[in-house]
Design an enzyme around this catalytic site. Structure first.
Site, PDB file in Angstrom:
ATOM      1  N   LYS A  75      72.941  15.913  45.857  1.00  0.00           N
ATOM      2  CA  LYS A  75      71.682  16.859  46.381  1.00  0.00           C
ATOM      3  C   LYS A  75      71.920  18.277  45.898  1.00  0.00           C
ATOM      4  CE  LYS A  75      69.274  17.687  50.747  1.00  0.00           C
ATOM      5  NZ  LYS A  75      69.343  17.514  52.051  1.00  0.00           N
ATOM      6  N   SER A 150      64.670  15.715  54.271  1.00  0.00           N
ATOM      7  CA  SER A 150      64.671  16.811  53.393  1.00  0.00           C
ATOM      8  C   SER A 150      65.482  16.160  52.030  1.00  0.00           C
ATOM      9  CB  SER A 150      65.692  17.991  53.504  1.00  0.00           C
ATOM     10  OG  SER A 150      66.792  17.723  53.919  1.00  0.00           O
ATOM     11  N   SER A 174      67.397  13.956  57.946  1.00  0.00           N
ATOM     12  CA  SER A 174      67.310  14.371  56.452  1.00  0.00           C
ATOM     13  C   SER A 174      67.939  13.243  55.338  1.00  0.00           C
ATOM     14  CB  SER A 174      67.657  15.606  55.962  1.00  0.00           C
ATOM     15  OG  SER A 174      66.677  16.553  56.379  1.00  0.00           O
TER      16      SER A 174
END
Lengths: 483, 477
Positions: A75, A150, A174
């Site tokens: 990420k 997210s 997330s």
């Protein structure tokens, strides 16, 4: 190759079936083919192939680890030395990190290959991946819908087989919410289990990194590498890391599962509810005992979260001031101009909204009413979990109220967007670990089942998830077009 | 109207740790800009602070030394404000739960002792420095100092004059150096002071409105800045004005304070507990350990010097003004085997004067304690007189030779041979019949003339006691 599990790939690499370079190239090709998903912000082919090459040498010369040569993706919230680290923001569009996050360093040590950096909501603030400066990510199950956020890029990439596994971070859901919406397995560890060093902070007391994979066994393998005490992170916990794969096959006979009635009331889509019921029944067949429990303070989680998280973020994001790195406005006339325009232009709308909310909540005269009160609620919620987990071994419930919603559907309505994390946020406030595992489909879109455990019971969660995945194959379904 | 001044001081003490309070970067002063700032000090995305335990240790030492309550649980908080030399946009400090709670320090002004309350002392990180010169209208930022550990020591508003404020500041300065927790270097900013000053009509209970004078970096300026501020406030009130709560900056060149910002303009720092750092727990055991290891404190040492060595207050005060000086004294005393008074007089006299002139600290003294002890031993055993000893000392200051070497080389050994002295005395008496007559007719003052003549003839090497005794006897004949 791209449909194999990590263990299978590790075997293939060792038996000479394929090399890490071949495996990595195959993934790089798939990433190129499926750019329309917008899952990656940065793909570093040269670096990935170099790492694959080094992994092949290590595989040949001995001393490889299970992850050696296996291509994963990070990420874009984790700092990667020499590689652009944007956090999904224009603010860091030019930022090349000069150091590796501890998590990245650990994967490097293990010899894993990094394919690239995954798209995400700006500074991890969002539940749909639409707040990214680099554009929305599409859900591979239906490209008109969001992948969640997210960690939307991570979830989409794993679901579409653009990486074997990916890292995510979870502040209010997330990891779990995008995992649910994309039909993959996601684990948010206990707060303090995975080092936050080098993971760009959103809300420091809630942020936690974790693995996002197709199945629980792969999650166990990734968590094995990620977990552990880090002297660079004072909030990481100095407890031994168990062997997460050792107990995967333990029997679930006698397992006590609690279903909080607050999780199954109004607001939960009925198709999702039915799907979850079926999944829970599967556990009954595996020998678990199901009982209803009550966690009366869960309804306070969202308001408490939207005080604590913005308060912390309002300070965490102050360092992005245009002075030392990151975005700087053109020709500032003075210091105030430098600050206001750099931050005004560098941050997106949702980030600004949360900074403002947090600044407000911490202001003189409001601090007690907001911040202190939210901390009290946080303690009440933690008590709820402690009480519940004294009665049952794990808690199960939905991850999201609905399946993936349409791109553009909620972005204009922050409150509605915030409510999509209604089942995940309380877990972060309490700091306990939780997973989302694929539990079926509703209206053709994936549904996630949430499993919440006691502090540092990740091994138990993985065992419970893995056992389900032995009798249900939802995690093996492949979205159309990504076979 | 008669006015009373009320002063409270906030003193920022830079703790003498090797590395910074939340990172491993060095705290050494004077390196090239930004060479001692690591990723944490630069506030890069993703970095986290890790508390330096040595800073906590030093704070606890201070707390124990002022007999303060040490919080068994203290918390770091973020103080939020934007400034280019503050990399994270917040300073990590302590707000509600500081590590050191109420304590006190005794000061002495004009022979009167007074107890000054210390409200609290908390740990925090220093900011970097903004450099406005040399950048052609731009500002440079040096982050070497960013993250240096500070202990901010906040006093109660117990001081009633600039003199008391200076006495408190000096006492604190002496203490932190005694404890070896701060190098006390004021030029380098290791010990900085903000003063809260207000005035009120004598007898009034309520405090007047205070002004805070920022960053005063010498004892002299503290006194001047406070006195100036007192005058300003009194004049303002007496001409019908009102003191406003504000922050003022002291300009040492113009000797005036001027307004920096008023209370209305003051920042709302939005303090909240830093979620990156765990609370600090201090156990009773730890406190007792620190207490047991505390060095003898200045006050106690002074009393001991008074008692044990029968030193007067002045000598005891000077000798205990720093731990190093006191140690030097006690070492010389032990090594020379001389009387304490002789050692004390030499150290507070000759040696201190020479050090002051050369702007040296006792640790940097060119005359080591062994060499000074060697010199004093020769005074004590009458090998040389005090006067000759001064010459020897001067030579020792310049060269590495011992007192014995210098005495031997230059033939300075005192003559105690009564025969030799007697011969000289007889000669002087014979050569100066007029003076002899004067003395014998009652002019005692002439005695000094004879001593001088004898010493001159013997190049100062005669034992003065012996000369006196013999002269008196001879002149009476």
């Amino acid at each position: 190759m791209h449909n194999k599990t990590m263990t299978q790939l590790a075997h293939g690499l060792r038996s000479g079936e394929f090399s890490s370079v071949e495996l990595t190239q195959a993934f790089l090709d798939r990433i190129k083919q499926h750019q329309e998903l917008n899952a990656y912000i940065t793909v570093n082919e040269d670096l990935a192939l170099q790492e694959a090459c080094a992994a092949d040498i290590r595989l040949a010369n001995g001393n490889p680890e299970l992850l050696t040569g296996i291509p994963i993706a990070q990420k874009d919230i984790f700092c990667t030395e020499g590689v652009k680290t944007t956090c999904g923001s224009r603010m860091l569009d030019n930022f090349i990190a000069p150091y590796n996050a501890t998590v990245v360093e650990k994967f490097n040590q293990a010899g894993a290959v990094m394919l690239g950096k995954l798209n995400m909501d700006e500074f991890a603030m969002g539940s749909s991946n639409e707040t990214s400066h680099y554009g929305a990510v599409k859900n591979p199950w239906d490209t008109n819908t969001v992948p969640g956020g997210s960690s939307g890029g991570s979830a989409a990439a794993v679901a579409a087989r653009l990486a074997i596994g990916a890292t995510g971070t979870d502040t209010g859901g997330s990891i779990r919410q995008p995992a649910a919406l994309c039909g993959i397995t996601g684990l948010k560890p206990t707060y303090g289990r995975v080092s936050r060093y080098g993971m760009i902070a959103y809300a420091s007391s809630l942020d936690q990194g974790g693995p996002m994979t197709r199945g629980a066994e792969d999650a166990a393998i990734m968590l094995q590498t990620m977990a552990g005490f880090d002297e660079k992170d004072s909030t990481s916990v100095d407890l031994p890391v168990p062997d997460y794969r050792a107990g995967l096959n333990n029997s679930l006979a006698g397992l006590k599962i609690g279903l909080p009635k607050e999780f199954f009331g109004e607001g939960l889509n009925s198709d999702v509810a039915v799907t979850l019921e079926t999944a829970v029944n599967e556990y009954r067949k595996l020998g678990a005992e199901i009982r209803e429990i009550s966690m009366p303070n869960l309804n306070l989680a969202i308001p408490a979260y939207y005080v604590v998280a913005p308060a912390e973020c309002s300070a965490n994001l102050s360092r992005f001031d245009g002075v030392r790195y990151g975005y700087r406005c053109e020709n500032p006339v003075d210091l105030t101009d430098l600050y206001t325009r750099s931050r005004g232009e560098g941050f997106g709308k949702e980030v600004k909204r949360r900074i403002l909310m947090g600044t407000y909540a911490l202001s003189a005269g409001y601090y007690d009413a907001y911040y202190i009160k939210a901390q009290k609620i946080r303690r009440l919620i933690s008590e709820d979990f402690k009480n519940a987990l004294a009665q049952v071994d794990v808690i199960m419930g939905p991850v999201t109220p609905t399946t993936a919603f349409g791109i553009g559907e909620k972005i204009g309505n922050p409150i509605e967007m915030y409510l999509s994390d209604i089942y995940t946020i309380a877990i972060n406030l309490a700091g306990v670990p939780a997973m989302s595992i694929p539990a079926g489909f509703a209206q053709g879109k994936p549904v996630g089942l949430q499993i919440i455990g006691n502090y540092f019971a990740e091994d138990r969660l993985l065992n419970i998830a893995h056992q389900y995945q032995q009798v249900a194959d939802w995690h093996l379904h492949i979205p159309k077009g990504f076979e | 109207m008669e006015w009373e001044t009320v002063i409270g001081l906030e003193i920022h003490t830079q703790l003498a740790t090797k590395s910074k309070i939340f990172s491993g970067a060095s705290t050494a002063y004077g390196a090239a800009p930004n060479t001692q700032a690591c990723a944490v000090d630069l506030g890069l995305p993703g970095v986290l602070p890790v508390l330096n335990e040595e800073a906590v240790h030093k704070a606890v030492i201070f707390g124990m030394a002022i007999e303060a309550e040490i919080s068994h649980y203290s918390v770091f908080a973020r103080k939020n404000y934007f400034y280019p030399d503050l990399p994270k946009g917040y300073q990590i400090s302590q707000m509600e739960l500081p590590i050191v709670g109420p304590g006190h320090l005794d000061i002495e002004v004009d022979g009167v002792s007074k107890r000054i309350g210390i409200t609290r002392a908390h740990l925090e990180e220093d900011a970097g420095k903004s450099l406005h010169e040399d950048f052609h209208g731009l500002t440079g930022v040096d982050l070497n100092r960013a993250g240096t550990p500070l202990l901010e020591i906040v006093s109660e508003p117990h001081m009633r004059s600039a003199k008391e404020a200076v006495a408190y500041m000096r006492k604190l300065h002496e203490l932190v150096r005694y404890l070896d927790i701060c190098d006390g270097n004021m030029q380098e900013g290791s010990f900085r002071c903000d003063a809260n000053v207000s005035v009120r009509p004598k007898g009034q209970k309520e405090f007047g409105t205070r002004a805070e004078i920022k960053n005063i970096n010498s004892f002299k300026f503290v006194e001047k800045a406070i006195n100036h501020e007192i005058e300003r406030q009194i004049e303002l009130i007496e001409t019908g004005g009102k003191v406003v709560q504000e922050t003022r900056l002291y300009d040492s060149v113009k000797d005036e304070t001027r307004s920096m910002r008023s209370k209305e303009e003051a920042n709302d720092y939005r303090y909240f507990p830093d979620p990156d750092l765990l609370p600090v727990f201090i156990s009773e055991d730890y406190k007792q350990q620190v207490k047991a290891q505390l060095p003898e404190l200045p006050q106690a040492k002074k009393y001991r010097f008074n008692e044990q060595y029968a030193l007067d207050d002045e000598n005891a005060n000077i000798l205990t003004s720093s731990r190093q000086l006191a140690d030097y004294f006690e070492t010389v005393l032990k090594e020379s085997g001389c009387e304490a008074k002789l050692c004390a007089n030499w150290i507070t006299g000759e040696l201190s004067a020479a050090l002051n002139k050369a702007r040296l600290e006792i640790m940097e003294s060119p005359v080591s304690h062994e060499r000074l002890a060697g010199l004093l031993a020769r005074i004590s055993d009458n090998t040389i007189s005090g006067k000759i000893a001064k010459q020897v000392f001067e030579e020792m200051w310049r060269s590495p030779a011992t007192a014995d070497e210098i005495i031997a080389e230059r033939g300075l050994k005192q003559i105690t041979d009564t025969g030799a002295i007697e011969a000289i005395i007889d000669k002087i008496i014979a050569d100066n019949p007029g003076q002899v007559e004067q003395y014998r007719s009652g002019k005692d003052k002439v005695f000094g003339f004879f001593v001088g003549q004898v010493m001159k003839e013997m190049q100062g090497k005669a034992n003065p006691g012996e000369v006196n005794k013999m002269l008196q006897a001879k002149l009476k004949q």
